[in-house]
Design a protein around this motif. Structure first.
Motif, mmCIF file in Angstrom:
data_model
loop_
_atom_site.group_PDB
_atom_site.id
_atom_site.type_symbol
_atom_site.label_atom_id
_atom_site.label_comp_id
_atom_site.label_asym_id
_atom_site.label_seq_id
_atom_site.Cartn_x
_atom_site.Cartn_y
_atom_site.Cartn_z
ATOM 1 N N VAL A 6 0.871 -1.169 0.000
ATOM 2 C CA VAL A 6 0.000 0.000 0.000
ATOM 3 C C VAL A 6 0.914 1.227 0.000
ATOM 4 N N LEU A 7 1.099 1.798 -1.173
ATOM 5 C CA LEU A 7 1.908 3.002 -1.337
ATOM 6 C C LEU A 7 0.989 4.199 -1.119
ATOM 7 N N HIS A 8 1.407 5.167 -0.299
ATOM 8 C CA HIS A 8 0.477 6.253 0.004
ATOM 9 C C HIS A 8 1.200 7.542 0.352
ATOM 10 N N SER A 9 0.500 8.658 0.147
ATOM 11 C CA SER A 9 1.006 9.970 0.523
ATOM 12 C C SER A 9 0.607 10.275 1.961
ATOM 13 N N ASP A 10 1.058 11.424 2.469
ATOM 14 C CA ASP A 10 0.715 11.792 3.844
ATOM 15 C C ASP A 10 -0.652 12.474 3.940
ATOM 16 N N THR A 11 -1.417 12.487 2.846
ATOM 17 C CA THR A 11 -2.753 13.102 2.874
ATOM 18 C C THR A 11 -3.835 12.099 3.263
ATOM 19 N N LEU A 12 -3.451 10.865 3.546
ATOM 20 C CA LEU A 12 -4.413 9.840 3.926
ATOM 21 C C LEU A 12 -4.336 9.574 5.425
ATOM 22 N N LEU A 13 -5.469 9.237 6.011
ATOM 23 C CA LEU A 13 -5.520 8.764 7.383
ATOM 24 C C LEU A 13 -5.793 7.269 7.320
ATOM 25 N N LEU A 14 -4.764 6.473 7.609
ATOM 26 C CA LEU A 14 -4.862 5.029 7.453
ATOM 27 C C LEU A 14 -5.029 4.339 8.806
ATOM 28 N N ASP A 15 -5.962 3.432 8.855
ATOM 29 C CA ASP A 15 -6.100 2.544 10.002
ATOM 30 C C ASP A 15 -5.315 1.279 9.670
ATOM 31 N N GLU A 16 -4.008 1.335 9.853
ATOM 32 C CA GLU A 16 -3.151 0.231 9.422
ATOM 33 C C GLU A 16 -3.494 -1.057 10.153
ATOM 34 N N GLN A 17 -3.799 -0.963 11.430
ATOM 35 C CA GLN A 17 -4.130 -2.161 12.193
ATOM 36 C C GLN A 17 -5.423 -2.796 11.681
ATOM 37 N N GLY A 18 -6.438 -1.971 11.462
ATOM 38 C CA GLY A 18 -7.702 -2.491 10.956
ATOM 39 C C GLY A 18 -7.574 -3.066 9.556
ATOM 40 N N MET A 19 -6.829 -2.381 8.708
ATOM 41 C CA MET A 19 -6.632 -2.865 7.340
ATOM 42 C C MET A 19 -5.833 -4.161 7.328
ATOM 43 N N LEU A 57 -4.939 2.852 -3.188
ATOM 44 C CA LEU A 57 -6.088 3.523 -2.599
ATOM 45 C C LEU A 57 -6.393 4.780 -3.404
ATOM 46 N N VAL A 58 -7.559 5.388 -3.151
ATOM 47 C CA VAL A 58 -7.853 6.679 -3.764
ATOM 48 C C VAL A 58 -6.947 7.700 -3.072
ATOM 49 N N ASP A 59 -5.953 8.186 -3.789
ATOM 50 C CA ASP A 59 -4.925 9.068 -3.229
ATOM 51 C C ASP A 59 -4.607 10.124 -4.288
ATOM 52 N N THR A 60 -5.384 11.185 -4.275
ATOM 53 C CA THR A 60 -5.300 12.196 -5.328
ATOM 54 C C THR A 60 -3.918 12.807 -5.441
ATOM 55 N N GLN A 61 -3.290 13.067 -4.312
ATOM 56 C CA GLN A 61 -1.989 13.713 -4.343
ATOM 57 C C GLN A 61 -0.912 12.791 -4.896
ATOM 58 N N LEU A 62 -0.981 11.520 -4.564
ATOM 59 C CA LEU A 62 0.016 10.567 -5.051
ATOM 60 C C LEU A 62 -0.196 10.221 -6.517
ATOM 61 N N TYR A 63 -1.413 9.814 -6.862
ATOM 62 C CA TYR A 63 -1.672 9.328 -8.211
ATOM 63 C C TYR A 63 -2.138 10.453 -9.116
ATOM 64 N N GLN A 64 -1.311 11.484 -9.217
ATOM 65 C CA GLN A 64 -1.582 12.510 -10.201
ATOM 66 C C GLN A 64 -1.417 11.899 -11.587
ATOM 67 N N GLN A 65 -2.040 12.511 -12.561
ATOM 68 C CA GLN A 65 -2.152 11.873 -13.877
ATOM 69 C C GLN A 65 -0.801 11.441 -14.447
ATOM 70 N N GLY A 66 0.151 12.332 -14.489
ATOM 71 C CA GLY A 66 1.441 11.980 -15.076
ATOM 72 C C GLY A 66 2.172 10.932 -14.280
ATOM 73 N N ILE A 67 2.157 11.036 -12.944
ATOM 74 C CA ILE A 67 2.852 10.080 -12.095
ATOM 75 C C ILE A 67 2.192 8.709 -12.166
ATOM 76 N N ALA A 68 0.871 8.679 -12.165
ATOM 77 C CA ALA A 68 0.162 7.401 -12.260
ATOM 78 C C ALA A 68 0.539 6.664 -13.542
ATOM 79 N N GLN A 69 0.643 7.388 -14.631
ATOM 80 C CA GLN A 69 1.031 6.761 -15.896
ATOM 81 C C GLN A 69 2.450 6.225 -15.837
ATOM 82 N N ASP A 70 3.361 6.968 -15.183
ATOM 83 C CA ASP A 70 4.744 6.500 -15.036
ATOM 84 C C ASP A 70 4.806 5.231 -14.191
#
Length: 303
Positions: free
Chosen positions: A141-154, A194-207
């Motif tokens: 699970v690759l993610h930016s710091d804009t997410l609040l993750l419940d790592e234990q629950g997940m 995950l839905v992570d707008t800041q991480l998966y910007q269009q150009g980066i997601a394609q890369d």
């Protein structure tokens, strides 16, 4: 009673009767797209409902005009974040945001909030992955710091389906993200996006997708565009399903004063990438089986 007094009494009655508040769609998209979304929403609401699209900057500049009965519908995570920063009256119902994005912002919002989530619940994705993917190596699970993750629950939820999750925070500049992808795939069989707008910007997601293609690794996407660009599959909701859920939220609030908790739409779709399905020898369930067992509408046969 004179005619004038009767007219005055009628007007007083009309203006004292509570009707639907103004619904503001706060956006930062093309005006034509915002108008189309407003029109789609208006068609599903009572005829006296006013749905007003307003650009995010204009909303912030005119925040003093918002009244306590108004409903603000921010479109996307950036609009949701800005709306929460400035709004002190009304209620907020966010649209086109991920669950983990929403929860990170919602904690700092001073008014009542709800949302219709994009993507799909983790358990929906895991149960389908369990059925079609035999490799039980860890999922990254690759993610930016804009997410609040419940790592234990997940982590606990993943274990129910025989998977282990590895969490990797990353800076969101292109070079850092690609380095992170190379690193995480040393220990994981695939990425669970995950839905992570800041991480998966269009150009980066394609890369990312191009890099995974060359490494013969896969990613489970959060949306249909990911599948078209190269993810193995995605479970998601279309705009129609999101708006139907939003209308339920609005109606419940307006008619009963009950604030519906943030949730995913009931109607979820699944789409598979045919090239990757074939190259990884994945055997897919039938459209009827997907519907009966997982409650998923296949894009091949979705009514």
């Amino acid at each position: 009673m004179s005619i004038i007094l009767r007219v005055f009494a009628l007007l007083l009655l009309l203006f004292s009767t509570k009707g639907w508040a103004v619904i503001y769609l706060v956006h930062d998209t093309e005006e034509s797209a915002a108008r189309a979304l407003s029109f789609q929403l208006s068609r599903q609401l009572p005829v006296d409902t006013k749905v007003t699209p307003v650009r995010r900057t204009a909303y912030i500049q005119n925040i003093a005009q918002i009244e306590k009965d108004d409903i603000i519908v921010p479109i996307g995570v950036d609009s949701f974040r800005d709306v929460c920063m400035v709004t002190s009256q009304g209620v907020v119902m966010a649209l086109f945001v991920g669950k983990e994005e929403y929860e990170n912002i919602q904690a700092r919002c001073s008014v009542s909030t709800s949302a219709v989530f994009s993507g799909a619940p983790l358990e929906k994705r895991l149960v389908l992955l369990q059925a079609v993917w035999l490799d039980r190596k860890p999922l990254a699970v690759l993610h930016s710091d804009t997410l609040l993750l419940d790592e234990q629950g997940m982590t606990s939820k993943a274990a129910e389906y025989g998977f282990k999750l590895l969490f990797f925070p990353t800076p969101v500049d292109r070079l850092s993200v690609l380095k992170s992808v190379n690193f995480v795939l040393e220990d994981a069989s695939m990425i669970m996006a995950l839905v992570d707008t800041q991480l998966y910007q269009q150009g980066i997601a394609q890369d990312i997708l191009r890099l995974l293609f060359h490494k013969r690794q896969v990613i489970i996407g959060p949306s249909l565009p990911f599948v078209r660009a190269g993810s193995l599959f995605a479970i998601y909701s279309d705009t129609e399903a999101k708006l139907a859920t939003l209308v339920n939220h609005l109606t419940l609030w307006q008619k009963q004063g009950v604030f519906h908790e943030a949730r995913y739409p009931d109607k979820l779709r699944v789409s598979f990438n045919p090239y990757l399905i074939k190259s990884h020898s994945v055997v897919l369930p039938s459209a009827s089986y997907l519907k009966e067992q997982y409650g998923l509408c296949s894009d091949i046969d979705c009514r």
